[in-house]
Enzyme design. Sequence first.
Site, PDB file in Angstrom:
ATOM      1  N   MET A   1      11.935  -9.790  -1.393  1.00  0.00           N
ATOM      2  CA  MET A   1      12.992  -8.773  -1.446  1.00  0.00           C
ATOM      3  C   MET A   1      13.426  -8.282  -0.067  1.00  0.00           C
ATOM      4  SD  MET A   1      11.356  -6.447  -4.493  1.00  0.00           S
ATOM      5  CE  MET A   1      10.528  -7.166  -5.908  1.00  0.00           C
ATOM      6  N   SER A   2      13.100  -9.025   0.971  1.00  0.00           N
ATOM      7  CA  SER A   2      13.454  -8.537   2.326  1.00  0.00           C
ATOM      8  C   SER A   2      13.846  -9.707   3.218  1.00  0.00           C
ATOM      9  CB  SER A   2      12.260  -7.788   2.930  1.00  0.00           C
ATOM     10  OG  SER A   2      11.196  -8.687   3.187  1.00  0.00           O
TER      11      SER A   2
ATOM     12  N   HIS B   1      14.555  -1.474   2.973  1.00  0.00           N
ATOM     13  CA  HIS B   1      15.020  -2.627   2.190  1.00  0.00           C
ATOM     14  C   HIS B   1      16.373  -2.313   1.546  1.00  0.00           C
ATOM     15  CE1 HIS B   1      10.611  -2.471   2.116  1.00  0.00           C
ATOM     16  NE2 HIS B   1      10.619  -3.778   2.073  1.00  0.00           N
TER      17      HIS B   1
ATOM     18  N   HIS C   1       3.626  -3.276  -7.363  1.00  0.00           N
ATOM     19  CA  HIS C   1       3.407  -3.042  -5.932  1.00  0.00           C
ATOM     20  C   HIS C   1       1.912  -2.970  -5.626  1.00  0.00           C
ATOM     21  CE1 HIS C   1       4.502  -2.040  -1.894  1.00  0.00           C
ATOM     22  NE2 HIS C   1       3.833  -0.907  -1.921  1.00  0.00           N
TER      23      HIS C   1
ATOM     24  N   ALA D   1       5.746  -9.731   2.360  1.00  0.00           N
ATOM     25  CA  ALA D   1       4.950 -10.174   1.220  1.00  0.00           C
ATOM     26  C   ALA D   1       5.888 -10.971   0.328  1.00  0.00           C
ATOM     27  CB  ALA D   1       4.407  -8.963   0.468  1.00  0.00           C
TER      28      ALA D   1
ATOM     29  N   TYR E   1      17.121  -2.718  -1.480  1.00  0.00           N
ATOM     30  CA  TYR E   1      16.959  -2.114  -2.813  1.00  0.00           C
ATOM     31  C   TYR E   1      16.713  -0.607  -2.763  1.00  0.00           C
ATOM     32  CZ  TYR E   1      11.909  -2.655  -1.894  1.00  0.00           C
ATOM     33  OH  TYR E   1      10.652  -2.601  -1.342  1.00  0.00           O
ATOM     34  N   GLU E   2      16.461  -0.072  -1.568  1.00  0.00           N
ATOM     35  CA  GLU E   2      16.169   1.365  -1.508  1.00  0.00           C
ATOM     36  C   GLU E   2      17.419   2.220  -1.674  1.00  0.00           C
ATOM     37  OE1 GLU E   2      13.074   2.720   1.204  1.00  0.00           O
ATOM     38  OE2 GLU E   2      12.811   0.629   1.794  1.00  0.00           O
TER      39      GLU E   2
ATOM     40  N   HIS F   1       4.375   1.540   3.582  1.00  0.00           N
ATOM     41  CA  HIS F   1       5.101   1.256   4.821  1.00  0.00           C
ATOM     42  C   HIS F   1       4.970   2.498   5.711  1.00  0.00           C
ATOM     43  CE1 HIS F   1       7.550  -2.515   4.148  1.00  0.00           C
ATOM     44  NE2 HIS F   1       6.883  -2.367   3.023  1.00  0.00           N
TER      45      HIS F   1
ATOM     46  N   ASN G   1       1.266 -13.305  -4.638  1.00  0.00           N
ATOM     47  CA  ASN G   1       1.165 -13.623  -6.079  1.00  0.00           C
ATOM     48  C   ASN G   1       1.853 -14.942  -6.371  1.00  0.00           C
ATOM     49  OD1 ASN G   1       3.539 -11.625  -5.495  1.00  0.00           O
ATOM     50  ND2 ASN G   1       4.218 -12.836  -7.245  1.00  0.00           N
TER      51      ASN G   1
ATOM     52  N   SER H   1       4.662  -5.371   3.831  1.00  0.00           N
ATOM     53  CA  SER H   1       3.584  -4.802   3.010  1.00  0.00           C
ATOM     54  C   SER H   1       2.239  -5.431   3.342  1.00  0.00           C
ATOM     55  CB  SER H   1       3.858  -5.070   1.533  1.00  0.00           C
ATOM     56  OG  SER H   1       4.969  -4.338   1.125  1.00  0.00           O
TER      57      SER H   1
HETATM   58  N1  HPA Z   1       9.009 -11.554  -5.981  1.00  0.00           N
HETATM   59  C1  HPA Z   1       9.736 -10.792  -5.143  1.00  0.00           C
HETATM   60  N2  HPA Z   1       9.213 -10.114  -4.141  1.00  0.00           N
HETATM   61  C2  HPA Z   1       7.884 -10.174  -3.971  1.00  0.00           C
HETATM   62  C3  HPA Z   1       7.057 -10.945  -4.813  1.00  0.00           C
HETATM   63  C4  HPA Z   1       7.655 -11.672  -5.863  1.00  0.00           C
HETATM   64  O1  HPA Z   1       6.996 -12.375  -6.655  1.00  0.00           O
HETATM   65  N3  HPA Z   1       5.792 -10.783  -4.360  1.00  0.00           N
HETATM   66  C5  HPA Z   1       5.848  -9.952  -3.289  1.00  0.00           C
HETATM   67  N4  HPA Z   1       7.120  -9.586  -3.034  1.00  0.00           N
END
Ligand code: HPA
Length: 273
Positions: A206-207, A81, A242, A111, A83-84, A59, A230, A28
Amino acid sequence: MRTIVKKAVEYIEQRATKAQRLAIVLGSGLGDLVDLVEDKVTIAYADIPGFPVSGVASHAGELVLGTIHGLDVALMAGRIHYYEDGNPAAMMLPLEVLWEMGCHTLLLTNAAGSVHESVPPASAALITDHINFSGLNPLIGDHRPPQFVDMGKAYDPELCERVRKAAKVSGAQLHEGVYVWYSGPSFETPAEINMVRKLGGDLVGMSTVPEVILGRKQGFRIAAVSLITNYAAGMRDETLSHEHTMREAERGAENMLKLFSALIRELKDNPPE
Ligand code: HPA
């Protein structure tokens, strides 16, 4: 080679004949790297036989072939991913294809959230190791040898050194740490983040982890860098989304670009193999 992999490679090689050297997966907000590619050939994942297409907005879903600083590269602009659709091995085919195209070095980007005050949003972090907190494994059901894959040096120490060197040379800022894989797509709870910190994790995302496992089985030399988007859940009074991820990724994109530009120059001048 699996038939489906052969078909995908044949399709791609009809459009770009050169053997590639370096594969990069862009997460991302990291799509800007595509702008550095010269003699660009862009192929939509949807056109490549068997290639999985990510539904995540932002993406691009394109394979971009060409050169950066004279090095033959294959960029995956976007990834699928777990989760998709619940398949931890969703990236198996793309990674096998990249390998067969001649890429034996794999750079992964993503990310991620940071669990430390000292690693703020928009900064970059080299992943030195991971914790597979999802409990999932993309190799379950894959009986091709080697069935048991060593993960002792999953993030290639020599390649990690090159990333550190690229940061020094370019002046890009770079933290480092252990990445913890949560399946997503929900973000973590504050309690989960407290646990991550206690377990020795530094980054959450998450990846990447399933790709590292699949990539090590394949034989890739791997390095991975997170763009921190973050502070992890509970560290600030803010709502994670997102959109928030994309906004902060944009702030960190220039630093990542500087880092990767220097890294690719370094890999061109001193190939790892
Ligand atoms: N957690 C999980 N996945 C993420 C985060 C997070 O805080 N930030 C960006 N992808």
